[in-house]
Design a protein around this motif. Structure first.
Motif, PDB file in Angstrom:
ATOM      1  N   TYR A 129       0.840  -1.199   0.000  1.00 32.32           N
ATOM      2  CA  TYR A 129       0.000   0.000   0.000  1.00 32.32           C
ATOM      3  C   TYR A 129       0.871   1.244   0.000  1.00 32.32           C
ATOM      4  CZ  TYR A 129      -3.642  -3.225   1.489  1.00 32.32           C
ATOM      5  OH  TYR A 129      -4.520  -4.265   1.560  1.00 32.32           O
ATOM      6  N   ALA A 130       0.336   2.320  -0.574  1.00 33.30           N
ATOM      7  CA  ALA A 130       0.942   3.652  -0.487  1.00 33.30           C
ATOM      8  C   ALA A 130      -0.004   4.495   0.356  1.00 33.30           C
ATOM      9  CB  ALA A 130       1.116   4.251  -1.876  1.00 33.30           C
ATOM     10  N   LEU A 131       0.476   4.961   1.502  1.00 32.39           N
ATOM     11  CA  LEU A 131      -0.328   5.737   2.435  1.00 32.39           C
ATOM     12  C   LEU A 131       0.142   7.194   2.391  1.00 32.39           C
ATOM     13  CD1 LEU A 131       0.550   2.805   3.824  1.00 32.39           C
ATOM     14  CD2 LEU A 131      -1.048   3.608   5.524  1.00 32.39           C
ATOM     15  N   THR A 132      -0.725   8.102   1.976  1.00 27.20           N
ATOM     16  CA  THR A 132      -0.350   9.512   1.859  1.00 27.20           C
ATOM     17  C   THR A 132      -0.830  10.276   3.088  1.00 27.20           C
ATOM     18  OG1 THR A 132      -0.469   9.364  -0.538  1.00 27.20           O
ATOM     19  CG2 THR A 132      -0.485  11.576   0.430  1.00 27.20           C
ATOM     20  N   PHE A 133       0.126  10.784   3.840  1.00 25.69           N
ATOM     21  CA  PHE A 133      -0.143  11.559   5.044  1.00 25.69           C
ATOM     22  C   PHE A 133       0.072  13.038   4.751  1.00 25.69           C
ATOM     23  CE2 PHE A 133       1.092   7.404   6.577  1.00 25.69           C
ATOM     24  CZ  PHE A 133       0.219   7.173   7.629  1.00 25.69           C
ATOM     25  N   ALA A 134      -0.720  13.885   5.402  1.00 28.74           N
ATOM     26  CA  ALA A 134      -0.527  15.329   5.286  1.00 28.74           C
ATOM     27  C   ALA A 134      -0.679  15.943   6.678  1.00 28.74           C
ATOM     28  CB  ALA A 134      -1.536  15.939   4.326  1.00 28.74           C
ATOM     29  N   TRP A 135       0.319  16.729   7.061  1.00 22.81           N
ATOM     30  CA  TRP A 135       0.310  17.418   8.354  1.00 22.81           C
ATOM     31  C   TRP A 135       1.107  18.704   8.187  1.00 22.81           C
ATOM     32  CZ3 TRP A 135       4.837  18.179  11.356  1.00 22.81           C
ATOM     33  CH2 TRP A 135       4.608  18.763  12.607  1.00 22.81           C
ATOM     34  N   TRP A 136       0.558  19.763   8.728  1.00 25.86           N
ATOM     35  CA  TRP A 136       1.180  21.078   8.655  1.00 25.86           C
ATOM     36  C   TRP A 136       1.458  21.390   7.197  1.00 25.86           C
ATOM     37  CZ3 TRP A 136       6.692  22.674   8.783  1.00 25.86           C
ATOM     38  CH2 TRP A 136       6.839  24.036   9.080  1.00 25.86           C
ATOM     39  N   LYS A 137       2.699  21.620   6.798  1.00 21.08           N
ATOM     40  CA  LYS A 137       3.047  21.923   5.407  1.00 21.08           C
ATOM     41  C   LYS A 137       3.739  20.739   4.737  1.00 21.08           C
ATOM     42  CE  LYS A 137       3.663  26.781   6.397  1.00 21.08           C
ATOM     43  NZ  LYS A 137       4.503  27.953   6.275  1.00 21.08           N
ATOM     44  N   ILE A 138       3.550  19.566   5.305  1.00 19.83           N
ATOM     45  CA  ILE A 138       4.282  18.393   4.851  1.00 19.83           C
ATOM     46  C   ILE A 138       3.315  17.333   4.339  1.00 19.83           C
ATOM     47  CG2 ILE A 138       5.814  16.531   5.581  1.00 19.83           C
ATOM     48  CD1 ILE A 138       6.793  18.469   7.796  1.00 19.83           C
ATOM     49  N   THR A 139       3.646  16.788   3.193  1.00 20.65           N
ATOM     50  CA  THR A 139       2.944  15.620   2.658  1.00 20.65           C
ATOM     51  C   THR A 139       3.987  14.527   2.475  1.00 20.65           C
ATOM     52  OG1 THR A 139       1.330  17.001   1.510  1.00 20.65           O
ATOM     53  CG2 THR A 139       1.535  14.731   0.763  1.00 20.65           C
ATOM     54  N   TYR A 140       3.615  13.305   2.898  1.00 18.46           N
ATOM     55  CA  TYR A 140       4.558  12.191   2.813  1.00 18.46           C
ATOM     56  C   TYR A 140       3.792  10.933   2.445  1.00 18.46           C
ATOM     57  CZ  TYR A 140       7.560   8.383   4.276  1.00 18.46           C
ATOM     58  OH  TYR A 140       8.291   7.228   4.300  1.00 18.46           O
ATOM     59  N   THR A 141       4.359  10.143   1.563  1.00 16.77           N
ATOM     60  CA  THR A 141       3.761   8.856   1.213  1.00 16.77           C
ATOM     61  C   THR A 141       4.616   7.748   1.807  1.00 16.77           C
ATOM     62  OG1 THR A 141       2.795   9.740  -0.803  1.00 16.77           O
ATOM     63  CG2 THR A 141       3.013   7.346  -0.656  1.00 16.77           C
ATOM     64  N   ALA A 142       4.020   7.034   2.754  1.00 18.62           N
ATOM     65  CA  ALA A 142       4.666   5.866   3.351  1.00 18.62           C
ATOM     66  C   ALA A 142       4.296   4.643   2.523  1.00 18.62           C
ATOM     67  CB  ALA A 142       4.196   5.688   4.798  1.00 18.62           C
ATOM     68  N   HIS A 143       5.186   3.683   2.481  1.00 15.90           N
ATOM     69  CA  HIS A 143       4.929   2.437   1.766  1.00 15.90           C
ATOM     70  C   HIS A 143       4.903   1.304   2.782  1.00 15.90           C
ATOM     71  CE1 HIS A 143       5.296   4.207  -2.230  1.00 15.90           C
ATOM     72  NE2 HIS A 143       6.126   5.048  -1.623  1.00 15.90           N
ATOM     73  N   SER A 144       3.819   0.536   2.748  1.00 13.67           N
ATOM     74  CA  SER A 144       3.673  -0.550   3.703  1.00 13.67           C
ATOM     75  C   SER A 144       3.416  -1.860   2.975  1.00 13.67           C
ATOM     76  CB  SER A 144       2.534  -0.256   4.681  1.00 13.67           C
ATOM     77  OG  SER A 144       1.290  -0.333   4.015  1.00 13.67           O
ATOM     78  N   ARG A 145       3.584  -2.928   3.721  1.00 11.66           N
ATOM     79  CA  ARG A 145       3.371  -4.270   3.178  1.00 11.66           C
ATOM     80  C   ARG A 145       2.746  -5.137   4.263  1.00 11.66           C
ATOM     81  NH1 ARG A 145       6.709  -9.013   3.127  1.00 11.66           N
ATOM     82  NH2 ARG A 145       8.290  -7.848   4.243  1.00 11.66           N
ATOM     83  N   VAL A 146       1.747  -5.908   3.897  1.00 13.73           N
ATOM     84  CA  VAL A 146       1.173  -6.893   4.806  1.00 13.73           C
ATOM     85  C   VAL A 146       2.168  -8.043   4.882  1.00 13.73           C
ATOM     86  CG1 VAL A 146      -0.733  -8.503   5.223  1.00 13.73           C
ATOM     87  CG2 VAL A 146      -1.197  -6.234   4.257  1.00 13.73           C
ATOM     88  N   THR A 147       2.617  -8.366   6.090  1.00  8.19           N
ATOM     89  CA  THR A 147       3.636  -9.407   6.249  1.00  8.19           C
ATOM     90  C   THR A 147       3.062 -10.742   6.679  1.00  8.19           C
ATOM     91  OG1 THR A 147       4.075  -8.691   8.514  1.00  8.19           O
ATOM     92  CG2 THR A 147       5.447  -7.736   6.753  1.00  8.19           C
ATOM     93  N   GLY A 148       1.840 -10.735   7.177  1.00 15.70           N
ATOM     94  CA  GLY A 148       1.231 -11.993   7.586  1.00 15.70           C
ATOM     95  C   GLY A 148      -0.207 -11.790   8.021  1.00 15.70           C
ATOM     96  N   VAL A 149      -0.986 -12.833   7.878  1.00 12.65           N
ATOM     97  CA  VAL A 149      -2.372 -12.811   8.331  1.00 12.65           C
ATOM     98  C   VAL A 149      -2.691 -14.143   8.996  1.00 12.65           C
ATOM     99  CG1 VAL A 149      -3.160 -11.141   6.606  1.00 12.65           C
ATOM    100  CG2 VAL A 149      -3.255 -13.577   6.085  1.00 12.65           C
ATOM    101  N   GLU A 150      -3.519 -14.078  10.017  1.00 13.30           N
ATOM    102  CA  GLU A 150      -4.037 -15.262  10.696  1.00 13.30           C
ATOM    103  C   GLU A 150      -5.532 -15.040  10.905  1.00 13.30           C
ATOM    104  OE1 GLU A 150      -1.886 -16.125  14.327  1.00 13.30           O
ATOM    105  OE2 GLU A 150       0.005 -15.536  13.385  1.00 13.30           O
TER     106      GLU A 150
END
Length: 186
Positions: A50-71
């Motif tokens: 997933y690409a998660l786009t965060f915005a706070w104050w004057k900053i925008t950042y896209t974090a990249h995440s991965r599902v590592t396991g499911v039960e």
């Protein structure tokens, strides 16, 4: 590693809760600072990115995440894949089958399902954060941004859990949260 765990009871079927939490793109509805979650690859299972786009104050950042396991229906593990050493999980603990060792209040008695526990667990190392990850305004230091942003993690985690409970139960109520913090920064 700093650690934060936010947990509560939700009156819904554990399988329904699990499927709901597996919908990472839906998280943008619950967070003040998460603008968008885009599926990059996968169907929600291990390896989904997933690409998660965060915005706070004057900053925008896209974090990249991965599902590592499911039960299913009890656990979804994930990690951030660049710029910071971070990860966590959603944990769903089904109700005990003893039929009522704990007393239930009036709201719970109106619910169709016995309570299961839902927990959001997050671990991160602020020292591993890459200063090159953000395009900062002039005269703003990366350390200043970290100092201001890290305390927001707790309130955001609490907000996400409360709003998820609201949608899972289909109504608004006061949600009692148990919060565990192993950090002086949060």
């Amino acid at each position: 590693m700093d650690e934060l765990v936010v947990s509560t009871e939700v009156y819904a079927d554990p399988e329904e809760v699990y499927e709901f939490l597996l919908d990472f793109p839906g998280y943008a509805r619950y967070s003040k600072y998460l603008d968008d979650v885009r599926t990059v690859q996968g169907d929600g299972g291990p390896g989904t990115r997933y690409a998660l786009t965060f915005a706070w104050w004057k900053i925008t950042y896209t974090a990249h995440s991965r599902v590592t396991g499911v039960e299913p229906p009890e656990r979804i593990d994930w990690e951030i894949t660049k710029d910071i050493d971070a990860g966590g999980c959603w944990r769903v603990t089904p109700p005990e089958s003893d039929g009522g060792a704990e007393s239930r209040d009036a709201e719970a008695d109106r619910a169709d399902s016995p309570a299961c526990e839902v927990a959001l667990e997050v671990e991160f190392d602020p020292g591993s954060a890459s200063p090159d990850a953000l395009d900062l305004p002039r005269l703003v230091s990366f350390d200043w941004v970290l100092k201001k942003a890290i305390p927001l993690i707790r309130t955001e985690a609490e907000r996400v859990v409360q709003r998820a409970v609201r949608d899972l139960e289909g109504s608004t109520r006061d949600v009692d949260l148990d919060v565990y913090v192993d950090s002086e920064r949060i």
